[in-house]
Design a protein around this motif. Structure first.
Motif, PDB file in Angstrom:
ATOM      1  N   VAL A 181       0.724  -1.026  -0.364  1.00 16.52           N
ATOM      2  CA  VAL A 181       0.178  -0.150   0.059  1.00 16.52           C
ATOM      3  C   VAL A 181       0.810   1.398   0.020  1.00 16.52           C
ATOM      4  CG1 VAL A 181      -1.591   1.368   1.438  1.00 16.52           C
ATOM      5  CG2 VAL A 181      -1.538  -0.817   1.115  1.00 16.52           C
ATOM      6  N   VAL A 182       0.991   1.958  -1.505  1.00 14.76           N
ATOM      7  CA  VAL A 182       1.606   3.186  -0.892  1.00 14.76           C
ATOM      8  C   VAL A 182       0.497   4.956  -1.355  1.00 14.76           C
ATOM      9  CG1 VAL A 182       2.762   4.497  -2.482  1.00 14.76           C
ATOM     10  CG2 VAL A 182       3.333   2.047  -2.867  1.00 14.76           C
ATOM     11  N   GLY A 183       1.065   5.615   0.370  1.00 15.36           N
ATOM     12  CA  GLY A 183       0.365   7.162   0.528  1.00 15.36           C
ATOM     13  C   GLY A 183       1.482   7.765  -0.158  1.00 15.36           C
ATOM     14  N   LEU A 184       1.257   9.002   1.024  1.00 14.73           N
ATOM     15  CA  LEU A 184       2.902   9.875   0.549  1.00 14.73           C
ATOM     16  C   LEU A 184       3.629   9.736   1.821  1.00 14.73           C
ATOM     17  CD1 LEU A 184       3.813  12.213  -0.686  1.00 14.73           C
ATOM     18  CD2 LEU A 184       2.208  13.974   1.172  1.00 14.73           C
ATOM     19  N   ALA A 185       4.995   9.145   2.292  1.00 15.21           N
ATOM     20  CA  ALA A 185       5.638   8.227   3.275  1.00 15.21           C
ATOM     21  C   ALA A 185       7.558   9.032   2.373  1.00 15.21           C
ATOM     22  CB  ALA A 185       5.710   7.164   2.749  1.00 15.21           C
ATOM     23  N   PRO A 186       7.449  10.102   2.450  1.00 11.02           N
ATOM     24  CA  PRO A 186       8.989  11.115   1.946  1.00 11.02           C
ATOM     25  C   PRO A 186       9.435   9.568   2.885  1.00 11.02           C
ATOM     26  CG  PRO A 186       6.920  12.547   2.526  1.00 11.02           C
ATOM     27  CD  PRO A 186       6.490  11.423   3.070  1.00 11.02           C
ATOM     28  N   GLU A 187       9.138   9.745   4.167  1.00 10.81           N
ATOM     29  CA  GLU A 187      10.406   9.301   5.081  1.00 10.81           C
ATOM     30  C   GLU A 187      10.503   7.810   4.944  1.00 10.81           C
ATOM     31  OE1 GLU A 187      12.320  10.954   6.812  1.00 10.81           O
ATOM     32  OE2 GLU A 187      11.147  12.468   7.226  1.00 10.81           O
ATOM     33  N   HIS A 188       9.899   6.990   3.726  1.00 13.59           N
ATOM     34  CA  HIS A 188      10.056   5.584   3.421  1.00 13.59           C
ATOM     35  C   HIS A 188      10.249   5.036   2.264  1.00 13.59           C
ATOM     36  CE1 HIS A 188       8.479   4.826   6.589  1.00 13.59           C
ATOM     37  NE2 HIS A 188       7.179   5.029   7.050  1.00 13.59           N
ATOM     38  N   PHE A 189      10.421   6.374   1.312  1.00 15.15           N
ATOM     39  CA  PHE A 189      10.613   6.419   0.102  1.00 15.15           C
ATOM     40  C   PHE A 189      12.154   6.222  -0.030  1.00 15.15           C
ATOM     41  CE2 PHE A 189       6.631   8.644  -1.361  1.00 15.15           C
ATOM     42  CZ  PHE A 189       5.597   7.776  -1.205  1.00 15.15           C
ATOM     43  N   HIS A 190      12.949   5.139   0.029  1.00 12.15           N
ATOM     44  CA  HIS A 190      14.143   5.597   0.205  1.00 12.15           C
ATOM     45  C   HIS A 190      14.404   3.922  -0.998  1.00 12.15           C
ATOM     46  CE1 HIS A 190      14.094   2.528   3.632  1.00 12.15           C
ATOM     47  NE2 HIS A 190      13.062   3.852   4.196  1.00 12.15           N
ATOM     48  N   TYR A 191      15.566   3.550  -1.271  1.00 11.58           N
ATOM     49  CA  TYR A 191      15.601   2.508  -2.232  1.00 11.58           C
ATOM     50  C   TYR A 191      15.653   1.041  -1.702  1.00 11.58           C
ATOM     51  CZ  TYR A 191      18.535  -1.074  -5.468  1.00 11.58           C
ATOM     52  OH  TYR A 191      18.353  -2.120  -6.423  1.00 11.58           O
ATOM     53  N   GLU A 192      16.361   1.150  -0.109  1.00 12.26           N
ATOM     54  CA  GLU A 192      15.972  -0.481   0.524  1.00 12.26           C
ATOM     55  C   GLU A 192      14.303  -0.558   0.527  1.00 12.26           C
ATOM     56  OE1 GLU A 192      18.324   1.966   1.800  1.00 12.26           O
ATOM     57  OE2 GLU A 192      19.794   0.494   1.356  1.00 12.26           O
ATOM     58  N   MET A 193      13.455   0.412   1.148  1.00 17.44           N
ATOM     59  CA  MET A 193      11.490  -0.120   1.358  1.00 17.44           C
ATOM     60  C   MET A 193      11.535  -0.015  -0.072  1.00 17.44           C
ATOM     61  SD  MET A 193       9.844  -0.046   3.205  1.00 17.44           S
ATOM     62  CE  MET A 193       9.571   0.304   5.064  1.00 17.44           C
ATOM     63  N   MET A 194      11.615   0.966  -1.779  1.00 10.88           N
ATOM     64  CA  MET A 194      11.150   0.361  -2.670  1.00 10.88           C
ATOM     65  C   MET A 194      11.635  -0.448  -3.085  1.00 10.88           C
ATOM     66  SD  MET A 194       9.223   3.512  -2.824  1.00 10.88           S
ATOM     67  CE  MET A 194       9.165   3.260  -4.735  1.00 10.88           C
ATOM     68  N   ASN A 195      12.904  -1.455  -2.866  1.00 13.05           N
ATOM     69  CA  ASN A 195      12.976  -2.583  -4.004  1.00 13.05           C
ATOM     70  C   ASN A 195      12.352  -3.623  -2.532  1.00 13.05           C
ATOM     71  OD1 ASN A 195      14.403  -3.750  -5.361  1.00 13.05           O
ATOM     72  ND2 ASN A 195      16.171  -4.770  -3.663  1.00 13.05           N
ATOM     73  N   ARG A 196      12.208  -3.797  -1.613  1.00 12.51           N
ATOM     74  CA  ARG A 196      10.664  -4.324  -0.832  1.00 12.51           C
ATOM     75  C   ARG A 196      10.060  -4.686  -1.452  1.00 12.51           C
ATOM     76  NH1 ARG A 196       8.946  -3.913   5.904  1.00 12.51           N
ATOM     77  NH2 ARG A 196       9.055  -6.041   6.049  1.00 12.51           N
ATOM     78  N   ALA A 197       9.340  -3.516  -1.416  1.00  8.56           N
ATOM     79  CA  ALA A 197       7.971  -3.746  -1.979  1.00  8.56           C
ATOM     80  C   ALA A 197       7.997  -3.809  -3.052  1.00  8.56           C
ATOM     81  CB  ALA A 197       7.284  -1.691  -1.823  1.00  8.56           C
ATOM     82  N   PHE A 198       9.254  -4.057  -4.311  1.00 14.86           N
ATOM     83  CA  PHE A 198       9.592  -4.075  -6.048  1.00 14.86           C
ATOM     84  C   PHE A 198       9.231  -5.608  -5.407  1.00 14.86           C
ATOM     85  CE2 PHE A 198      12.486  -5.667  -8.595  1.00 14.86           C
ATOM     86  CZ  PHE A 198      12.706  -5.467 -10.175  1.00 14.86           C
ATOM     87  N   ARG A 199      10.095  -6.849  -4.937  1.00 13.19           N
ATOM     88  CA  ARG A 199       9.935  -7.627  -4.791  1.00 13.19           C
ATOM     89  C   ARG A 199       8.756  -8.863  -4.382  1.00 13.19           C
ATOM     90  NH1 ARG A 199      15.772  -8.324  -1.742  1.00 13.19           N
ATOM     91  NH2 ARG A 199      17.110  -7.876  -3.803  1.00 13.19           N
ATOM     92  N   LEU A 200       8.068  -7.688  -3.063  1.00 19.09           N
ATOM     93  CA  LEU A 200       6.919  -8.580  -2.639  1.00 19.09           C
ATOM     94  C   LEU A 200       5.982  -8.361  -3.638  1.00 19.09           C
ATOM     95  CD1 LEU A 200       5.713  -6.838   0.634  1.00 19.09           C
ATOM     96  CD2 LEU A 200       6.181  -9.224   0.413  1.00 19.09           C
ATOM     97  N   ILE A 201       5.633  -7.303  -4.944  1.00 17.92           N
ATOM     98  CA  ILE A 201       4.979  -6.928  -6.151  1.00 17.92           C
ATOM     99  C   ILE A 201       4.915  -8.045  -6.738  1.00 17.92           C
ATOM    100  CG2 ILE A 201       4.144  -6.268  -7.549  1.00 17.92           C
ATOM    101  CD1 ILE A 201       4.696  -3.306  -5.714  1.00 17.92           C
ATOM    102  N   LEU A 202       6.489  -8.045  -7.606  1.00 20.02           N
ATOM    103  CA  LEU A 202       7.327  -9.533  -8.224  1.00 20.02           C
ATOM    104  C   LEU A 202       7.153 -10.956  -7.850  1.00 20.02           C
ATOM    105  CD1 LEU A 202      10.653  -8.304  -9.399  1.00 20.02           C
ATOM    106  CD2 LEU A 202       9.018  -8.587 -10.391  1.00 20.02           C
TER     107      LEU A 202
END
Length: 267
Positions: A122-143
């Motif tokens: 789930v993606v909302g407005l989350a400036p503190e979470h929009f970094h590579y590690e977190m986005m990559n975790r989301a990427f892998r879950l979606i894959l």
């Protein structure tokens, strides 16, 4: 062509329309009030239901209400419908465990939702979470098959110091990288506007939406069958009214001017 039905509901955007962060749009409190003086009446004097609809994901509904009350707005919690509410409803329907990319202040609106071993993003407005590690975790879950749920896909929003990136670019990045499409629950989705009208005994043709975002507020509302009034405050940029088809029902300088039009021309 059939005649337009009488106006029964007014939906009002919050950030950018009534306020920008902790500053109210000049005259907005008075324009909302039932009666300001013997000769000046606000929106609440009209025989319409008022709902406040927002894509704001930076804070919980309770915190948002406290902010608005502190700015002098007479608003009740049940009158506010947020994209966080819509997202929670969807999570409960799908019975999934989300990786929540939302601001920590928004987490109370997801109280009771299980997040261990997530199988949704789930993606909302989350400036503190929009970094590579977190986005990559989301990427892998979606894959791995996790659904991608966007609370909304706004391109940008307005802060006191200028325009800022919204969650839309980050959602689009995940869509591109995983070759999938997000389920969007906030504005401009038709279901969001229809859900906001639930319980008002009002059809979309009997409602008008006031907002500063030509696409998400006005365009979304008009696609849902409502009329849309665009205000030139908040994130508004010159010529925004030319960016959607059909064009806004009306473009006003600000919320007080929009209310004046409703009281004089739409009732």
């Amino acid at each position: 062509m059939s005649a337009r039905r009488a106006l029964k509901a007014v939906l009002v955007d919050l950030n950018g329309t009534l306020h920008v962060e902790d500053s109210a749009v000049p005259g907005a409190q008075e324009a909302l009030r039932r009666q300001v003086s013997p000769l000046f009446f606000g929106l609440r004097s009209a025989p319409v239901t008022v709902r406040f609809v927002t894509n704001t994901t930076k804070e919980s509904k309770r915190d948002l209400l406290e902010r608005l009350t502190g700015l002098g707005f007479d608003i009740a919690e049940h009158e506010i419908f947020t994209s966080l509410t819509a997202a929670r409803n969807l999570l409960e329907q799908q019975q999934v465990r989300p990786l929540l990319l939302v601001d920590d202040k928004a987490l109370p609106d997801f109280s009771g939702i299980g997040t261990d071993n997530p199988n949704a993003v789930v993606v909302g407005l989350a400036p503190e979470h929009f970094h590579y590690e977190m986005m990559n975790r989301a990427f892998r879950l979606i894959l791995d098959g996790a659904p991608l749920i966007a609370i909304h896909k706004a391109r940008y929003f307005k802060k006191k110091d200028g325009l800022c990136l919204g969650p839309g670019p980050f959602v689009t990045g995940l869509e591109y990288a995983t070759d999938t499409k997000a389920t969007v629950v906030g504005k401009p989705e038709k279901t969001f506007f229809l859900e906001a009208l639930r319980g008002t005994d009002c059809a979309p043709e009997e409602a008008v939406m006031i907002g500063d975002d030509c696409r998400d507020d006005v365009g979304g509302a008009q696609q849902a069958g409502m009329r849309g009034i665009l205000v030139k405050t908040g994130k508004y940029r010159p010529a925004d009214e030319n960016k959607i088809n059909p064009a806004p029902y009306l473009t006003c300088e600000n919320f007080p001017e929009a209310v004046e039009h409703i009281l004089k021309q739409m009732l």
